[in-house]
Write a protein that holds these residues in place. Structure first.
Motif, PDB file in Angstrom:
ATOM      1  N   GLN A 125       0.829  -1.202   0.000  1.00 26.93           N
ATOM      2  CA  GLN A 125       0.000   0.000   0.000  1.00 26.93           C
ATOM      3  C   GLN A 125       0.865   1.256   0.000  1.00 26.93           C
ATOM      4  OE1 GLN A 125      -3.201   0.185  -0.354  1.00 26.93           O
ATOM      5  NE2 GLN A 125      -3.490   2.370   0.037  1.00 26.93           N
ATOM      6  N   LYS A 158       1.965   2.696  -3.300  1.00 25.45           N
ATOM      7  CA  LYS A 158       0.960   3.387  -4.113  1.00 25.45           C
ATOM      8  C   LYS A 158       1.081   4.901  -4.008  1.00 25.45           C
ATOM      9  CE  LYS A 158      -2.512  -0.308  -3.762  1.00 25.45           C
ATOM     10  NZ  LYS A 158      -3.884  -0.653  -3.295  1.00 25.45           N
ATOM     11  N   TYR A 159       1.712   5.376  -2.927  1.00 23.61           N
ATOM     12  CA  TYR A 159       1.872   6.812  -2.736  1.00 23.61           C
ATOM     13  C   TYR A 159       3.105   7.358  -3.448  1.00 23.61           C
ATOM     14  CZ  TYR A 159      -1.641   6.216   0.914  1.00 23.61           C
ATOM     15  OH  TYR A 159      -2.799   5.928   1.599  1.00 23.61           O
ATOM     16  N   GLN A 191      -5.820   0.031   4.980  1.00 21.15           N
ATOM     17  CA  GLN A 191      -6.159   0.740   3.745  1.00 21.15           C
ATOM     18  C   GLN A 191      -6.089  -0.188   2.539  1.00 21.15           C
ATOM     19  OE1 GLN A 191      -3.362   4.027   3.741  1.00 21.15           O
ATOM     20  NE2 GLN A 191      -4.848   5.423   4.678  1.00 21.15           N
ATOM     21  N   SER A 192      -5.081  -1.058   2.514  1.00 21.64           N
ATOM     22  CA  SER A 192      -4.944  -1.998   1.409  1.00 21.64           C
ATOM     23  C   SER A 192      -6.110  -2.968   1.350  1.00 21.64           C
ATOM     24  CB  SER A 192      -3.622  -2.775   1.540  1.00 21.64           C
ATOM     25  OG  SER A 192      -3.477  -3.714   0.500  1.00 21.64           O
ATOM     26  N   ALA A 232      -9.109  -2.515   2.677  1.00 17.62           N
ATOM     27  CA  ALA A 232     -10.324  -1.773   2.354  1.00 17.62           C
ATOM     28  C   ALA A 232     -10.384  -1.429   0.863  1.00 17.62           C
ATOM     29  CB  ALA A 232     -10.397  -0.499   3.198  1.00 17.62           C
ATOM     30  N   ALA A 233      -9.241  -1.049   0.290  1.00 16.50           N
ATOM     31  CA  ALA A 233      -9.208  -0.716  -1.136  1.00 16.50           C
ATOM     32  C   ALA A 233      -9.537  -1.935  -1.986  1.00 16.50           C
ATOM     33  CB  ALA A 233      -7.831  -0.160  -1.508  1.00 16.50           C
ATOM     34  N   ASP A 234      -9.002  -3.091  -1.610  1.00 21.47           N
ATOM     35  CA  ASP A 234      -9.300  -4.318  -2.357  1.00 21.47           C
ATOM     36  C   ASP A 234     -10.763  -4.707  -2.219  1.00 21.47           C
ATOM     37  OD1 ASP A 234      -6.765  -4.621  -3.353  1.00 21.47           O
ATOM     38  OD2 ASP A 234      -6.102  -6.019  -1.816  1.00 21.47           O
ATOM     39  N   ARG A 235     -11.313  -4.487  -1.028  1.00 24.79           N
ATOM     40  CA  ARG A 235     -12.713  -4.842  -0.808  1.00 24.79           C
ATOM     41  C   ARG A 235     -13.645  -4.019  -1.695  1.00 24.79           C
ATOM     42  NH1 ARG A 235     -13.045  -3.579   4.287  1.00 24.79           N
ATOM     43  NH2 ARG A 235     -12.245  -5.586   5.037  1.00 24.79           N
ATOM     44  N   ASN A 236     -13.256  -2.786  -1.993  1.00 26.06           N
ATOM     45  CA  ASN A 236     -14.093  -1.905  -2.801  1.00 26.06           C
ATOM     46  C   ASN A 236     -13.665  -1.848  -4.270  1.00 26.06           C
ATOM     47  OD1 ASN A 236     -15.671  -1.034  -0.554  1.00 26.06           O
ATOM     48  ND2 ASN A 236     -13.975   0.279   0.091  1.00 26.06           N
ATOM     49  N   ASP A 237     -12.702  -2.667  -4.627  1.00 26.81           N
ATOM     50  CA  ASP A 237     -12.201  -2.701  -6.010  1.00 26.81           C
ATOM     51  C   ASP A 237     -12.890  -3.836  -6.760  1.00 26.81           C
ATOM     52  OD1 ASP A 237     -10.804  -2.881  -8.391  1.00 26.81           O
ATOM     53  OD2 ASP A 237      -8.829  -2.650  -7.468  1.00 26.81           O
ATOM     54  N   TYR A 271     -10.567  -6.070  -8.823  1.00 25.05           N
ATOM     55  CA  TYR A 271      -9.785  -7.004  -8.015  1.00 25.05           C
ATOM     56  C   TYR A 271     -10.653  -8.154  -7.515  1.00 25.05           C
ATOM     57  CZ  TYR A 271      -7.458  -9.036  -3.995  1.00 25.05           C
ATOM     58  OH  TYR A 271      -6.934  -9.927  -3.099  1.00 25.05           O
TER      59      TYR A 271
END
Length: 602
Positions: free
Chosen positions: A287, A290-291, A345-346, A348-353, A356
């Motif tokens: 994660q 990604k920044y 965050q990683s 959560a991001a995958d859950r909403n992607d 993915y």
């Protein structure tokens, strides 16, 4: 009077002790002084040593059945997981103990820093511990590739690319680690040598040195002392044993719940794998990167982690001052909190992607299919051959790459990715050839919807008008339409509806009679059996042979001829091989090889 020699023989223990001195060593090990008495906070070092021994033992037994080559690694792990008696348990224990060791190492490091156990004269012992932490993480990283599955392969590709970012020697170091410019057999064998030989050897040496220095300088007691000094035996040994058993119980829970360790589909370098993720304890770094997009990635991948490691190594120096010790504790707390936040965050991001999640579902499906195929036998060319020749897994990929620009499969691109509704310009092929599909097609109200011919040039043809004239809603004509639907779908020869076709043979015969009618039936426009002249011909409509020939060349006179609407001739234009055409056809027809599943030994 002279003393008579004793006739008593020394015990076996005494005899061995006289030659080895083991009693003295045992006393030295068990009766070490514990300032202030036994404490639960001191258990982490013993649990780590215990679980490293478990890893060595399980690793040796796994080694006995593992074959480290790009053509046999996945197959041997499959054998361990699904065929070898107790193999799933052995592999699961090795997998989850490795994860437990990472947690225990962090807890041990925090305990050392909080207690100030890194201060003089214990600096060397602290540095040994930090290097051990790095080596254990490296052990996990190298072990991730060994199953040679999709997730391990592509995750390792990412990690070795990070190695290549190192200034100066990065590219050369990456070449050495990878064994060349591409990931393959040499990559696997080098990672195996690191995982099973070099890194464990270094860890053993460092553990010996760590324990020696620990014994030399003793425990750093947590102030204030809660009681009088005690020996390591029995109070602290009891706490250590309880801690080891407690952590082992947690590990065994996950081993049984997951039925071992995960195993994905065989690694395929030719197939991109967007579901690849590192193990959970590396998610924070995944994660974090990604920044730092583009050329700034080196900052997140190399520069900042190096700064963090330098601060970690410098803590014995910084800790000489009271403010420095507080900084060290705060720095470690901030690092752990930051890692936890980034990991969350990683996740959560995958859950909403959505993309993915689709890739993850495809990965799970492919993994299960690989096992299903392997249960029926693996050819000498390896399990990847099974996957590359399997319509169930390759069909949707071929469809997504070549057909989804116009067609849909149940509203998506074949792989499960949703596409804009306004982008469909040809039939949705889910259920093509079935009674349900034919029923909607032979209906003037639905044929021009996007499910069938909507968006195509065929909307201006004669089919819609013919349906309006010949398929109205009187009871007799409704019966005729049902018969024609049955007759047309029977041409597809789908195995899943063969029993229904046999049962409805009388109605199918009446439908075929209508289809052969050259005045009012289908043969008025189409060639069918021995009557009619125009195309597309309906003999064997939607059968495997008909569809393979159609995908090869839809512009053939047998099909649409010059009236073909944008459909490429995939076979004659050589954009797809004959085998690829067959696989996508078998997938659309939902007819693929279903092996008899062997009974796995558990």
């Amino acid at each position: 009077m002279a003393e008579q020699p004793s006739n008593e023989r020394p015990s076996i223990g005494s005899w061995i002790d006289s030659r080895t001195g083991y009693k003295g060593l045992l006393h030295e090990a068990l009766f070490e002084n514990v300032p202030g008495g036994a404490r639960w906070r001191y258990v982490w070092g013993s649990t780590l040593t215990f679980f490293f021994v478990v890893q060595v033992i399980t690793g040796v037994f796994l080694w006995m059945s593992y074959s480290p080559s790009s053509q046999t690694a996945w197959e041997s792990v499959y054998y361990i997981q699904h065929q070898m008696l107790g193999g799933w348990f052995l592999r699961g224990l090795h997998h989850f103990v490795a994860q437990a060791m990472t947690v225990l190492l962090v807890l041990h490091l925090m305990q050392v820093i909080i207690d100030g156990a890194y201060k003089a004269p214990r600096e060397m012992n602290y540095w040994f511990g930090v290097v051990l932490l790095i080596l254990v993480l490296a052990l996990s990283l190298t072990g991730y590739l060994l199953p040679w599955d999709q997730n391990g392969y592509w995750s390792t590709a990412v990690s070795t690319n990070i190695v290549g970012m190192s200034p100066g020697i990065g590219q050369s170091l990456q070449t050495v680690v990878v064994g060349g410019v591409t990931y393959g057999h040499l990559t696997l064998t080098r990672f195996f040598a690191l995982h099973a030989g070099i890194i464990p050897g270094l860890i053993i040496v460092l553990i010996v040195g760590h324990v020696y220095l620990f014994r030399k300088h003793g425990l750093t007691p947590k102030q204030p002392l809660k009681g009088p000094d005690q020996g390591f035996w029995p109070e602290q040994v009891l706490r250590d044993a309880v801690a080891c058993l407690a952590v082992l119980a947690v590990v065994l829970f996950f081993v049984v719940r997951e039925q071992g360790a995960p195993l994905g589909a065989p690694a395929d370098p030719a197939e991109q794998f967007s579901a690849a993720r590192p193990e959970w304890y590396f998610l924070f770094l995944f994660q974090f990167l990604k920044y730092f997009p583009g050329k700034t990635e080196i900052i997140g991948a190399i520069v900042l982690p190096t700064v963090g490691l330098v601060v970690l190594m410098a803590m014995p120096v910084l800790g000489r001052w009271k403010l420095g010790h507080r900084f060290n504790v705060g720095f470690m707390g901030a690092m752990l909190a930051g890692a936890a936040l980034l990991s969350w965050q990683s996740i959560a991001a995958d859950r909403n992607d959505a993309e993915y999640q689709v890739a993850k579902a495809v990965s799970k499906r492919d993994a299960a299919r690989a096992v299903e195929l392997a249960n029926a036998g693996v050819p000498i060319t390896g399990a990847l051959t099974l996957m590359r020749n399997d319509p169930y897994t390759q069909g949707p990929r071929i469809f997504s790459r070549n057909c989804a620009s116009c067609h849909r499969y149940d509203g998506h691109d074949g792989m499960g990715n949703a596409l804009p509704k306004d982008s469909i310009s040809a039939s949705d092929l889910k259920g093509y050839g079935s009674r349900e599909w034919a029923q909607g097609f032979l209906n003037a109200d639905t044929i021009l919807t996007m499910r069938y011919w909507g968006g195509t040039a065929h909307t201006e043809g004669d089919m819609t008008g013919w349906l309006g004239d010949h398929m109205p809603d009187t009871p007799e004509e409704q019966a005729t339409r049902r018969n024609v639907v049955l007759a047309l779908s029977s041409q597809a020869a789908l195995s899943r509806q063969a029993a229904m076709d046999k049962k409805d043979s009388a109605q199918i015969a009446m439908g075929i009679a209508f289809m052969r009618d050259t005045k009012n039936g289908c043969a008025e426009c189409h060639k069918f059996q021995d009557v009619g002249t125009d195309s597309p011909e309906l003999d064997g409509w939607a059968s495997r042979e008909w569809m393979v020939a159609f995908v090869n060349d839809p512009s053939h006179p047998r099909f649409f001829g010059r009236d073909n609407d944008r459909m490429p001739s995939y076979g004659t234009e050589k954009s797809l091989s004959q085998r690829e055409i067959e696989m996508v056809v078998d997938w659309i027809r939902q007819e693929w090889y279903t092996p008899k599943t062997a009974v796995a030994r558990k």
